[in-house]
Design a protein around this motif. Sequence first.
Motif, mmCIF file in Angstrom:
data_model
loop_
_atom_site.group_PDB
_atom_site.id
_atom_site.type_symbol
_atom_site.label_atom_id
_atom_site.label_comp_id
_atom_site.label_asym_id
_atom_site.label_seq_id
_atom_site.Cartn_x
_atom_site.Cartn_y
_atom_site.Cartn_z
ATOM 1 N N ARG A 121 0.811 -1.219 0.000
ATOM 2 C CA ARG A 121 0.000 0.000 0.000
ATOM 3 C C ARG A 121 0.842 1.266 0.000
ATOM 4 N NH1 ARG A 121 -4.964 -1.232 4.289
ATOM 5 N NH2 ARG A 121 -5.860 -3.004 3.143
ATOM 6 N N ARG A 122 2.117 1.142 0.331
ATOM 7 C CA ARG A 122 2.994 2.313 0.385
ATOM 8 C C ARG A 122 3.519 2.633 -1.004
ATOM 9 N NH1 ARG A 122 5.937 -0.740 5.225
ATOM 10 N NH2 ARG A 122 5.306 -2.374 3.753
ATOM 11 N N GLY A 123 3.459 3.946 -1.333
ATOM 12 C CA GLY A 123 3.773 4.369 -2.693
ATOM 13 C C GLY A 123 5.137 3.937 -3.187
ATOM 14 N N TRP A 124 6.192 4.183 -2.397
ATOM 15 C CA TRP A 124 7.532 3.840 -2.847
ATOM 16 C C TRP A 124 7.749 2.336 -2.921
ATOM 17 C CZ3 TRP A 124 10.564 6.075 -5.880
ATOM 18 C CH2 TRP A 124 10.757 7.451 -5.870
ATOM 19 N N VAL A 125 7.095 1.589 -2.024
ATOM 20 C CA VAL A 125 7.232 0.134 -2.087
ATOM 21 C C VAL A 125 6.546 -0.391 -3.342
ATOM 22 C CG1 VAL A 125 6.761 -2.059 -0.937
ATOM 23 C CG2 VAL A 125 7.395 -0.063 0.419
ATOM 24 N N ARG A 126 5.398 0.165 -3.659
ATOM 25 C CA ARG A 126 4.707 -0.229 -4.890
ATOM 26 C C ARG A 126 5.581 0.048 -6.110
ATOM 27 N NH1 ARG A 126 -1.477 2.025 -3.839
ATOM 28 N NH2 ARG A 126 -2.327 0.029 -3.097
ATOM 29 N N PHE A 127 6.113 1.265 -6.182
ATOM 30 C CA PHE A 127 6.949 1.645 -7.315
ATOM 31 C C PHE A 127 8.185 0.749 -7.409
ATOM 32 C CE2 PHE A 127 10.105 4.381 -9.479
ATOM 33 C CZ PHE A 127 9.390 4.662 -10.637
ATOM 34 N N ALA A 128 8.792 0.469 -6.255
ATOM 35 C CA ALA A 128 9.978 -0.388 -6.235
ATOM 36 C C ALA A 128 9.644 -1.797 -6.707
ATOM 37 C CB ALA A 128 10.565 -0.424 -4.826
ATOM 38 N N CYS A 129 8.480 -2.301 -6.326
ATOM 39 C CA CYS A 129 8.087 -3.648 -6.761
ATOM 40 C C CYS A 129 7.805 -3.692 -8.258
ATOM 41 C CB CYS A 129 6.866 -4.112 -5.967
ATOM 42 S SG CYS A 129 7.234 -4.600 -4.269
ATOM 43 N N VAL A 130 7.313 -2.593 -8.816
ATOM 44 C CA VAL A 130 7.164 -2.508 -10.279
ATOM 45 C C VAL A 130 8.533 -2.609 -10.937
ATOM 46 C CG1 VAL A 130 6.471 -1.053 -12.214
ATOM 47 C CG2 VAL A 130 5.017 -1.202 -10.185
ATOM 48 N N MET A 131 9.515 -1.909 -10.369
ATOM 49 C CA MET A 131 10.879 -1.982 -10.895
ATOM 50 C C MET A 131 11.410 -3.407 -10.858
ATOM 51 S SD MET A 131 12.361 1.443 -9.003
ATOM 52 C CE MET A 131 14.073 1.172 -9.488
ATOM 53 N N VAL A 132 11.211 -4.095 -9.730
ATOM 54 C CA VAL A 132 11.670 -5.475 -9.596
ATOM 55 C C VAL A 132 10.959 -6.383 -10.595
ATOM 56 C CG1 VAL A 132 11.734 -7.484 -8.060
ATOM 57 C CG2 VAL A 132 12.342 -5.226 -7.179
ATOM 58 N N ALA A 133 9.648 -6.189 -10.723
ATOM 59 C CA ALA A 133 8.872 -7.024 -11.648
ATOM 60 C C ALA A 133 9.340 -6.825 -13.084
ATOM 61 C CB ALA A 133 7.382 -6.692 -11.527
ATOM 62 N N PHE A 134 9.481 -5.576 -13.512
ATOM 63 C CA PHE A 134 9.879 -5.301 -14.896
ATOM 64 C C PHE A 134 11.282 -5.839 -15.170
ATOM 65 C CE2 PHE A 134 11.606 -3.058 -18.448
ATOM 66 C CZ PHE A 134 10.530 -2.847 -19.298
ATOM 67 N N GLY A 135 12.214 -5.546 -14.283
ATOM 68 C CA GLY A 135 13.584 -5.988 -14.501
ATOM 69 C C GLY A 135 13.722 -7.496 -14.535
#
Length: 224
Positions: free
Chosen positions: A81-95
Amino acid sequence: MTSEAAARRSIQGRIAAVFLWAVAFALVEAAVVVYLRRILHPGGFAFPLQPRAYDPILGVEIAREAATLAMLALVGWLADRRGWVRFACVMVAFGTWDIFYYLWLRAFLGWPPSLATLDVLFLIPTVWVGPVWAPCLVSLGLVLCGGAVALRVGTGGRFAFGRRGWALALAGGSLIVLSFLWRGPEAARGEMPGPFPWPLFALGMTLGLTAFARAWRRGNGAGK
């Protein structure tokens, strides 16, 4: 178990779940490409490309790419639910997805033969072209930086870009995208693409990593 240890275990579990999901999704993506290459490139995929070979299914391919990006973004959004954690997980998923996409293709087709092999990376909004090492390097950075941010913020830490950081990140990302689009028109015309503009790519990577380093220091209470 302390609250900090519990938070760390929780975020590690979420990162691991995102990672495994992306590995599985990469297999699905690679399987689609295996089918396309068997049908459209029976003699093997290589540059120069056959002009207009994808015209009958171009709309479907573009829709598939858009759906792929949406799925990668949504899995990160659902991870926390936390914005930066969400964004970071998108980075991990894409990479993770991008790196394992090439690993699965290597396992299925023996392709790419080397990291220097040219590939069509995306079709949105037009053809992206580059050697395999370039998107893999970007993806490795996304996984490492994204994982670090998720762990820091997920355990109560801070990560903040600031205006200068965002400017650096956007400039770096734009230069990387531009480097991939640079030879796209040549590939689309069925010509052999010229040399990859790696200085442009390197500058983009440098700016992006600089933005990350600044934001990391800001999280420690240093810098502006």
